[in-house]
Write a protein that holds these residues in place. Structure first.
Motif, PDB file in Angstrom:
ATOM      1  N   LEU A  85       0.827  -1.208   0.000  1.00  0.00           N
ATOM      2  CA  LEU A  85       0.000   0.000   0.000  1.00  0.00           C
ATOM      3  C   LEU A  85       0.866   1.265   0.000  1.00  0.00           C
ATOM      4  CD1 LEU A  85      -2.995  -0.936   2.325  1.00  0.00           C
ATOM      5  CD2 LEU A  85      -3.036  -0.471  -0.136  1.00  0.00           C
ATOM      6  N   LYS A  96      -2.725  10.204   4.127  1.00  0.00           N
ATOM      7  CA  LYS A  96      -3.903   9.417   3.733  1.00  0.00           C
ATOM      8  C   LYS A  96      -4.481   9.900   2.390  1.00  0.00           C
ATOM      9  CE  LYS A  96      -4.945   8.097   8.423  1.00  0.00           C
ATOM     10  NZ  LYS A  96      -4.368   6.741   8.318  1.00  0.00           N
ATOM     11  N   ASP A 116      -7.046   7.413 -10.275  1.00  0.00           N
ATOM     12  CA  ASP A 116      -7.987   6.313 -10.057  1.00  0.00           C
ATOM     13  C   ASP A 116      -8.990   6.269 -11.206  1.00  0.00           C
ATOM     14  OD1 ASP A 116     -10.154   8.090  -9.481  1.00  0.00           O
ATOM     15  OD2 ASP A 116      -9.493   8.231  -7.397  1.00  0.00           O
ATOM     16  N   MET A 176      -6.276  -7.524  -0.964  1.00  0.00           N
ATOM     17  CA  MET A 176      -7.401  -7.243  -1.874  1.00  0.00           C
ATOM     18  C   MET A 176      -7.524  -5.746  -2.152  1.00  0.00           C
ATOM     19  SD  MET A 176      -9.394  -8.882  -3.673  1.00  0.00           S
ATOM     20  CE  MET A 176     -10.593  -8.290  -4.870  1.00  0.00           C
ATOM     21  N   GLU A 177      -7.441  -4.964  -1.065  1.00  0.00           N
ATOM     22  CA  GLU A 177      -7.483  -3.512  -1.239  1.00  0.00           C
ATOM     23  C   GLU A 177      -6.347  -3.065  -2.155  1.00  0.00           C
ATOM     24  OE1 GLU A 177      -6.763  -1.291   2.331  1.00  0.00           O
ATOM     25  OE2 GLU A 177      -6.958   0.621   1.270  1.00  0.00           O
ATOM     26  N   ALA A 178      -5.162  -3.648  -1.901  1.00  0.00           N
ATOM     27  CA  ALA A 178      -4.007  -3.271  -2.719  1.00  0.00           C
ATOM     28  C   ALA A 178      -4.245  -3.648  -4.176  1.00  0.00           C
ATOM     29  CB  ALA A 178      -2.747  -3.948  -2.185  1.00  0.00           C
ATOM     30  N   ASN A 186      -7.041  -3.985  -5.810  1.00  0.00           N
ATOM     31  CA  ASN A 186      -8.021  -3.088  -6.412  1.00  0.00           C
ATOM     32  C   ASN A 186      -7.415  -1.726  -6.728  1.00  0.00           C
ATOM     33  OD1 ASN A 186     -10.057  -4.912  -6.478  1.00  0.00           O
ATOM     34  ND2 ASN A 186     -11.169  -4.111  -4.696  1.00  0.00           N
ATOM     35  N   LYS A 187      -6.666  -1.215  -5.779  1.00  0.00           N
ATOM     36  CA  LYS A 187      -6.027   0.077  -6.031  1.00  0.00           C
ATOM     37  C   LYS A 187      -5.049  -0.021  -7.189  1.00  0.00           C
ATOM     38  CE  LYS A 187      -6.329   2.838  -1.859  1.00  0.00           C
ATOM     39  NZ  LYS A 187      -5.572   3.538  -0.793  1.00  0.00           N
ATOM     40  N   GLU A 201      -6.861   0.117 -10.389  1.00  0.00           N
ATOM     41  CA  GLU A 201      -7.270   1.493 -10.695  1.00  0.00           C
ATOM     42  C   GLU A 201      -6.098   2.322 -11.216  1.00  0.00           C
ATOM     43  OE1 GLU A 201     -10.102   3.795  -8.796  1.00  0.00           O
ATOM     44  OE2 GLU A 201     -10.812   2.260  -7.406  1.00  0.00           O
TER      45      GLU A 201
END
Lengths: 420, 420, 420
Positions: A4, A102, A242, C1-3, C5-6, C9
Motif C-alpha cells: 500500500l 492518507k 484512479d 485485496m485492497e491493494a 483493487n487500487k 485502478e
C-alpha cells in the motif's frame, strides 16, 4: 502495508507526471500566442511582438515565483516570510508526509507550481495581441510585471485560492474567467488608453481592414494553442490516478477537442454567410473561441453538448469581432472577443450542464473579475502612461515598431522597406 | 506477493513511459534547431540548412544505433559482437529479470536507447548553425557520421558510461558538457578551418552584421527548444516512480523553466543597455543560454538560484557573442557562445548548489571534453577538407548554397533573386 | 485485496493517460499536414489550404462522433440508438465494472475515442494536399463529411472493428492500410476527376515543376509529423501497464524513429544520384515514407530491419513521385506516393518480420481497402462534381484560390500580386 505504501508512492509519481506533462503543454501555448500574433500583425511590427511574447513569459515566471504564487495560494505561504517558492519541496512532500497524509498529498507541490505558472503567462499573452502595433515595448513589459505579480494572482485567489468567489459557488473549471476574461479585460483597459492604430478608422467612420502578414504562422499558432489546451483543461482536473479521475480527464480531452471543432465549423459557416468567403482568420478565432467557451466546464457536458457550446462560441466570436470594430476598439488579433466575450459565454454555459452552477454565482464571478481587473489595469496603464508613455511616436508607428523598439526587421529580405 | 510483483511491473511501465515522453520532447528539439537556424540565416541559404538539420538527425539515429551506443555504454555491449542494439530487449528486460532484479531494472532499455539517441542529435545540431552559409553539404554530413558514431560517444562514455570523468566526481546532470560544450567545440574547430562568410569582416577590421531572414521562425525554434528541454533535463533524472524521484523531476522542470526565464530577462536588459534596443536575437539566445546554464545541475538549486544561474548565462551570452565576433570567428547563429561559453559557466555553476561538486573535477571535465573534442574534430574536419573540401566556391556562396547544394530555393516567391 | 483493487485502478489511470498523450501527439499531426502542405503550394493558394486543413480536422471530429465511431466499432454501438458517443463513459467504465472485468477493461473508453478520432483526421489530411491549388473549398469539405463519417469508418471496421479483414489475418498495426492507403486512394480518385493544375503539363508532354513557396514550413510540418508518429504508432500498442507492454511500446518508438531515419538517408542519396542535388522536398518525403512504411508493423522488426524497411520506403517514394508525375497524375505534395505506394510497401513488409503475416492476407487487405475506397470516393467526388462542381474557374486558378475561396492573401506583404 508495504504494497500500500509503494502504491501511494507510485500514485503520487503518476499524478505528478500528469501535472508536469500538462504544464509542458500549457507552456507550449506561449509559442502559440507568439505565432498567432506574429501572423496577424504587419511585417513591420513582427519582431516587436515576438520580443513581447517571449519576454512576458519570462517575466510571468519570475514574478509568479517571487510573489504571485504566494498571493494566489496564501495557505501555502505561511511557510515563507520572504516570497519565493522554495518551501514547496520542504517536508510537506517528504515520503513520510505523503504516506501519512492518507491520500491528501497526492502530487509534488513543485509540479503544481509549474502548472500554475504557465497559466499566468497565458493570461498575459492575451493582452499582448490586443495592444499590438503601437505600444511601447517597455511600457508593455512594466505592465506585465504588475499583472503577473499582483493583478492576476489576486483575482485568481478569489476562486482557485479558496477566496470569496469559491465560497459563493462560482464555477470556473480551468479559467474561462480567471485566465481568459481576466486577460481580455486587462487588454481592453490598455486599448482604451492607447487608442487605435493610425489608419485603422477613417475620418468618415469607415473601417479599414489591416490584414495580417503571415497566415501560416497564425494557423500554426492556433494549432499550437489547440494542442496546449489539452494540458490547460486536462490538467485542471488536478488528479488522474484512479478510475473516476482517469475517466474525468479523458472526458475533458474529448470535450475540449469537440468544442474547438464546433467553434471552427460555426465560425466558418458564419463568416461564409456574412462575407461570402471562407474567412481563415475568423475560422482560427472560431477554434480558439470554442476552446475558451468550454474551459469553464469541460467535464459535465456530453461531447455533443460540448460541440454545441463551442459552436455558439464560434458564431459569437465573428459577431463580436465585427461589433467591437464598429465600436472603434482597435484589437488587431481579436483577443477581446475570443477571450473576453466568449469567456463570459463559457462561464454562463456552465449552467447548461453542471447542476451545481447557479446563474447568480456565475454573474457575480464575471462582474467581480472583470470589474476588478478593469479598474486595476486601467490604473496601472494610466500610471505607466504618466511616467513613461504607452504609445510610440507617430513616425515610429508609421515606420514600424520593429525598428524603433527592437532595431531589427523580422523579414529583411521579404519586404521592401519603402512599402511602409 | 502478487501485488508487489504487479506493482513492480506498473512502476516499470511508468518509468518507461516517462523516458519515452522525455525522449519525444528531446526529438522535438531537432525541429527547434532547424527553425532557429533557418530563421537566422539569409534566405538564399535556408534550404540547405534545413536539409542539413533533418539529415544530421537521421544520420545520428543510424550511427548511434550501429556503434555509438555500444561505445558509450560498453557494459551493455558485451551482449553483442556485431554492433547494433537489438540485444537491448533481450532477456534482461523479461518479466522474470525485472521482478528478480529487486528494483535495479526499472525501465525498458529500449526506452533508454530512445532517450540517448535524441541527445546525440542535439549535440550535432549545435554544429550545424555555426558553419552555416558557406560549408559544403556533404562535407558536413560526413562529419556528422564521425561525430555521432565516434567522437560524441567516446567522450560521453567518460561521464555517463562510467568512465574516468565519472570516477573523478565530475558532475554533469543532463549535459552542459557532454552535449553542449561537446557540440560547440566541434563547431569551433569547423569554423576555424572554414573561415568567415564573405563580406562578414571588412578589410579595415569592421564587422558587418548579416541579419537573419525570418525572425518568427527563429522565435519558434527557441520556444520549441525551451519545451524540448523539459524532456532533456527532466528525463535525465532517469527515474520517476517514487515520491523522492517525482519530487526531483518536478524540481528539475521548475528550475529549467526558471533559468530560461532568467536568461531572457538578463539578455534583454543587457542588450538594451549595450545597444539601446530590445534586440530579439540576443533575447532568444538569452533563453537558450539560461537553459544551457542550468543543464549541468537543474536539481539542487532553489528556483531563485536557478533563475540567477540562467540570468548570468543570459548576460554572458550577449558579451560572448560580441567578443567572438571581434575575434573574427564567424558563427552565424551564436552557437559557440550559447552552448560553449555558457556550457562552461553551467559546469562551473554546479559548485554553487551541489555540495558534491568540486571545482577541480569540473575543470578537469571541461578541459578533457573540450580538448578531446577539439582535437578529434579538427583532425576530422581537416581530413574532410583534404579529401573533398569543406567550403563551397565563392560564386556558389554569393548565389547561395541553396542553389548549389540543393537545387532549390526556400522562398522562391518572396525574394528577388537579383537581390543576392 | 485492497491493494490489488487500487493497483487495478492505478493501472487503468496509466493506460488512459498513455492513450490521451498518444492522442494529443496524433492531433498535433494535423498541424504537421497543414504546415507541410502550406509549404509545398504556391503563395497564392496558401490561405485556402490552411482553411481546408483546420476545417477538415473539425469536420472529422464531429462526423466521427456523430456516426463514424459507431460504424467502425459497432460492438460498442449497441448501447446507443441515436449515434453519438456519450454512452462511452457509462457504466462500462465505472469502478465496479473495471474491477470486475479482471483486467479486460483497462482504460477509459473516452480516451480510446480521443485516440481514434485523431486518426480519422489524419486519413483526411492526406487527401487535402493532393487536390491542392485548384479544388473548390466547399466541394472538398463536403467530401470530408462523407469520408470521415462513412468511407473511412466502414473500411476501418473491416480490420480494427473486427470485420472480415481481421478474421482473415490481415495485419496492420497502426494503419499503413487503414489510414494511409485509405487516404491516398481517396486522393487519387479526386485527382482523376479534377485534372492537373494549369501549366503543370505542357502540350508536348513536358513536365513543369511548380516549386513550393515556403520550405521551412514544409520542413516544420515534416518534423511535426515525425513527432506525432510516436503517438500514432506508439499508442497503437493500446496498452502500456506491464513489463511486456512497456517493452513493446518502447520498441515501437525506437523502430518508428529508425524507419524515418532510414527513409531520410535513402531519399537523400537517391535524389542526389538521380538529380545531382540534395533535394529537400524529396528528403522530407523520404522521412514521411519511412514512417508510413513502418506503420503496418513497428513492433516485430529489429531496429536495423526497421531502418531498412524505412530506407526502402525512402528510395521508393522518390521513384514513385517521378513516375506518377509522368503519368500526369498531378499531386502537388506527393501524397499519393508517400501514403499510397509506400503504404502498400509497408503492408507487404509486415511479412519480413512478423511470422503471423501471410502475403495472401496482406494482398487481400490492400485490394479490399484500395478497391472499396477508390470506388466509394470516386462516386462521392462524382456526385459532388455533378451537384456543385469540384474545380474553380480558370481565372480563379490563375489568380489563386486564396482570393476566390477565402478572400484573403496568406502573405500580402511578401508577394507582388502582379507576379501571378
Amino acid at each position: 502495508m508495504e504494497a500500500l505504501n509503494k502504491l501511494a508512492e507510485l500514485s503520487y509519481a503518476l499524478d505528478t507526471f500528469y501535472f508536469l506533462m500538462s504544464g509542458a503543454l500549457v507552456m507550449w501555448m506561449a509559442a502559440g500566442f507568439a505565432m498567432l500574433e506574429a501572423g496577424l500583425v504587419r511585417a513591420k511590427n513582427t519582431t516587436e511582438i515576438l520580443t513581447k511574447n517571449i519576454a512576458l513569459f519570462a517575466i510571468a515566471c519570475i514574478m509568479y515565483m517571487l510573489c504571485g504564487y504566494n498571493i494566489m495560494y496564501p495557505g501555502e505561504a505561511v511557510n515563507s516570510v520572504w516570497p519565493g517558492i522554495s518551501f514547496l519541496l520542504g517536508e510537506d512532500n517528504s515520503v513520510e508526509a505523503v504516506l501519512g497524509s492518507k491520500g491528501e498529498t497526492y502530487y509534488s507541490k513543485m509540479s503544481d507550481f509549474f502548472f500554475q505558472v504557465v497559466f499566468v503567462a497565458t493570461a498575459m499573452s492575451i493582452v499582448s495581441g490586443a495592444v499590438a502595433e503601437r505600444m511601447k515595448l517597455w511600457a508593455f513589459l512594466v505592465f506585465a510585471v504588475v499583472m503577473t505579480g499582483f493583478i492576476y494572482p489576486l483575482q485568481g485567489y478569489w476562486k482557485w485560492g479558496g477566496g470569496f468567489l469559491d465560497e459563493l459557488g462560482f464555477l470556473d473549471f480551468a479559467g474561462s474567467g480567471v485566465v481568459h476574461l481576466c486577460g481580455a479585460t486587462a487588454a481592453v483597459a490598455g486599448v482604451m488608453l492607447l487608442g487605435a492604430r493610425k489608419g485603422k478608422y477613417g475620418e468618415n467612420g469607415e473601417i479599414h481592414p489591416i490584414p495580417g502578414c503571415n497566415m501560416p504562422l497564425a494557423t500554426l499558432g492556433t494549432f499550437i494553442l489547440w494542442l496546449g489546451w489539452f494540458g490547460f483543461n486536462g490538467g485542471s482536473e488536478l488528479k488522474l490516478s484512479d478510475v473516476g479521475e482517469a475517466n474525468a480527464v479523458a472526458m475533458v480531452f474529448v470535450n475540449t477537442n469537440a468544442a474547438a471543432a464546433g467553434g471552427v465549423v460555426a465560425a466558418l459557416l458564419t463568416a461564409q454567410m456574412m462575407f461570402g468567403k471562407a474567412d481563415l482568420s475568423m475560422t482560427l478565432n472560431g477554434a480558439l473561441a470554442g476552446l475558451v467557451a468550454i474551459t469553464a466546464e469541460p467535464l459535465t457536458p456530453t461531447p455533443l453538448v460540448a460541440t454545441l457550446i463551442g459552436a455558439v462560441g464560434g458564431g459569437l466570436v465573428v459577431l463580436s469581432i465585427v461589433t467591437i470594430d464598429k465600436l472603434k476598439l482597435d484589437d488587431p488579433v481579436g483577443a477581446t472577443s475570443v477571450h473576453g466575450v466568449v469567456g463570459i459565454w463559457g462561464l454562463l454555459a456552465v449552467c447548461i450542464s453542471n447542476p451545481d452552477a447557479t446563474l447568480k454565482a456565475q454573474l457575480i464571478g464575471i462582474v467581480s473579475i472583470a470589474g476588478f481587473v478593469f479598474i486595476a489595469s486601467f490604473i496601472t496603464w494610466y500610471l505607466i502612461k504618466l511616467i513613461m508613455g504607452v504609445r510610440v511616436s507617430e513616425e515610429d508607428e508609421y515606420q514600424g515598431v520593429d525598428y524603433s523598439e527592437c532595431g531589427m526587421e523580422a523579414y529583411p529580405e521579404f519586404t521592401d522597406s519603402s512599402k511602409g
